[in-house]
Design an enzyme around this catalytic site. Structure first.
Site, short mmCIF file in Angstrom:
data_model
loop_
_atom_site.label_atom_id
_atom_site.label_comp_id
_atom_site.label_asym_id
_atom_site.label_seq_id
_atom_site.Cartn_x
_atom_site.Cartn_y
_atom_site.Cartn_z
CG HIS A 221 0.03 0.30 3.03
ND1 HIS A 221 0.74 -0.52 2.98
CD2 HIS A 221 -0.55 1.14 3.70
CE1 HIS A 221 1.13 -0.77 4.17
NE2 HIS A 221 0.76 0.60 4.52
CG ASP B 26 5.19 3.20 6.83
OD1 ASP B 26 3.54 3.52 5.83
OD2 ASP B 26 4.54 2.54 7.90
CG HIS B 27 4.59 -0.08 3.84
ND1 HIS B 27 4.37 -1.15 4.20
CD2 HIS B 27 3.70 0.07 5.06
CE1 HIS B 27 3.87 -1.26 5.83
NE2 HIS B 27 3.93 -0.64 6.24
CG HIS C 19 -0.39 4.59 4.71
ND1 HIS C 19 -0.50 3.39 5.10
CD2 HIS C 19 -1.13 5.70 4.25
CE1 HIS C 19 -2.00 4.35 5.89
NE2 HIS C 19 -1.87 5.47 4.92
#
Lengths: 325, 325
Positions: free
Chosen positions: B66, B70-71, B68
């Site tokens: 996904h 932090d990914h 976001h």
């Protein structure tokens, strides 16, 4: 006598385009008066700040030298992190043409949370770009493969207040002294007294310069004249002078000759190519022309204080001190 | 009997939104057959790869759960680095709606060097998204605050070739055996022989599932049924079940109950909230329902091999082994 400020800076990244296990991409965090400033923001800067025990929430201003990835790709993470943690205080970001677009596109990366407290300032010519009561920052265009600015951070030191002159003019000790010390004019018995009548000559403040990425520039000598600290890139050793020219970089000797001509107190080299396993060769080449030189390592700290020699604390010493505690 | 493949995966980041000194943002590197795959790519992933002694030049495919920060915020640096080093081989990036825009905006960050070898694949429904001779990858939408896919990586194991059946059919030992083993039909003396006539029943391949960020999903039980390894997020402990719900996450117990129902061999938890100084509390809560569970640390490695128990090598053990050398 009060009014001195201290500059304490820590190298967060000292690699060039390809980082290594020990050298992160470029960034320097500078604490000066009540401000925390970043010079460049390569990837992982927020992690390096954590290792340096400095909260990203504390950063007030970021100066970007140029828009190559190794100097800017820590911005997306840093800006998202501070937004995620609820920061609303303004964060000012200065940089060359394109800095606005950069932040625009950073905002578009996935489900970005960045608030409207990020304020960009596009630098389009040499000169003072930031100023407050305690220090000012001047930008000067260097010469790289893309637009690149060097930055000078300089203390605004107030002239000395000469009490005997004030008393001679009949000014009573008290709040009026404070007004004059701050450079304001006062009225006393219907007469205007200007601060200049009771203040000494201008005093040199502490001063540091950061070159960003650049081919050695003649103009840097004047720009860094008598600075306490010159941080100059030295990507290559002499044997790769041709590569330095081709990619818009300096060799260690270039930086040393500038430091000598500019009469700076301390030269710190940075932005080491990953072809070198350590910086010794470059430091030795620089030393031939300028004795007071070190090559920066990640987490090396430099402290500049008026009337004191520039102090270098390398990362190992810091660890030792922490272990001793 | 040949044809087995091994999955060797290393956690590069096991933090949730706020990284810590020991836990980087999310990423897992998976080596399977001749491919190197990344699952998510948080900031500093290229640096973590370096510490794991895996070149970013080797990454063939990236699956993003996904969008976001932090990914995904390791992608700009990773893509620029491989371009800078001259990589021209295609790099495939799979992810939910928006993955195309993400790469578009990454290309606009400063003076970006990213080549035209980055190929995005937008996943818009559940199903097989990647397949080659050796393994396949299936996506299944989970439930987070934004679109999120779980991924299943599954070995395509060939059925056993039964030599006695082939000989009975009069097929001479030699190259025709190879054709049949590969599932091809052959012609012998004017008769067509199908591979199915000499191959055994389908064989279970090794299988791993990664949940991405998600509220616990009933559908995960079927999706991870009998998997060798389920990597499930467990951001919070039980006492913060309300927070987990609010932010679209799972608690350790949720993951354990899914692992139990799905009859997986090994459960590995990841994506630890920075409110926990260590993962012990979460592991203990999971163990109440599912014994074979560990909480991932950065640089922990998991090896999955047919007919062998799933093997966990934590980072400390690896360091010890290196020191012993």
């Amino acid at each position: 006598m009060g009014g001195y400020i201290i500059i304490e800076l820590t190298f967060l990244g000292t690699a060039s385009a390809i980082h290594t296990k020990n050298r992160n991409h470029s960034s320097i965090v500078v604490k000066i008066s009540d401000k925390t400033v970043l010079l460049d923001c390569g990837e992982s800067t927020q992690k390096q700040l954590m290792y340096a025990n400095i909260s990203p929430m504390k950063i007030d201003i970021i100066f970007i030298t140029h828009l190559h990835g190794d100097h800017i790709l820590g911005l997306p993470g840093l800006l998202q992190s501070i937004a995620f943690r609820g920061r609303t205080e303004p964060l000012h970001i200065y940089g060359p043409r394109g800095i606005d677009d950069l932040i625009y596109h950073i905002r578009q990366l996935g489900y970005s949370l960045i608030g409207n407290n990020i304020i960009t300032h596009t630098i389009s010519e040499d000169g003072i770009v930031y100023e407050d009561d305690h220090f000012m920052v001047e930008a000067k265009q260097m010469k790289h493969t893309v637009i690149d600015y060097a930055y000078k951070i300089e203390e605004k030191r107030k002239p000395k207040f000469i009490k005997s002159k004030a008393l001679k003019l009949g000014i009573p000790e008290g709040p009026l002294f404070g007004n004059l010390q701050r450079g304001e004019s006062i009225e006393l018995n219907g007469k205007i007294i200007n601060a200049s009548q009771v203040l000494g000559p201008p005093r040199k403040g502490i001063k540091m310069v950061f070159s960003g990425d650049t081919i050695p520039q003649e103009s840097m000598i004047e720009f860094s004249k008598d600075a306490d600290l010159l941080i100059h890139e030295a990507t290559f050793a002499n044997e790769s002078k041709d590569k330095a020219d081709e990619y818009g970089h300096s060799v260690a000797e270039d930086a040393a000759l500038i430091a000598k001509e500019a009469n700076v107190e301390q030269l710190v080299l940075t932005h080491l190519s990953n072809r070198y396993t350590n910086s010794d060769e470059l430091t030795q080449e620089a030393k031939k022309y300028f004795e007071n030189v070190v090559y920066a390592d990640d987490f090396m700290t430099v402290i500049i204080e008026n009337k004191k020699p520039v102090k270098i604390i390398n990362a190992n010493e810091k660890q030792t001190k922490q272990q001793e505690k």
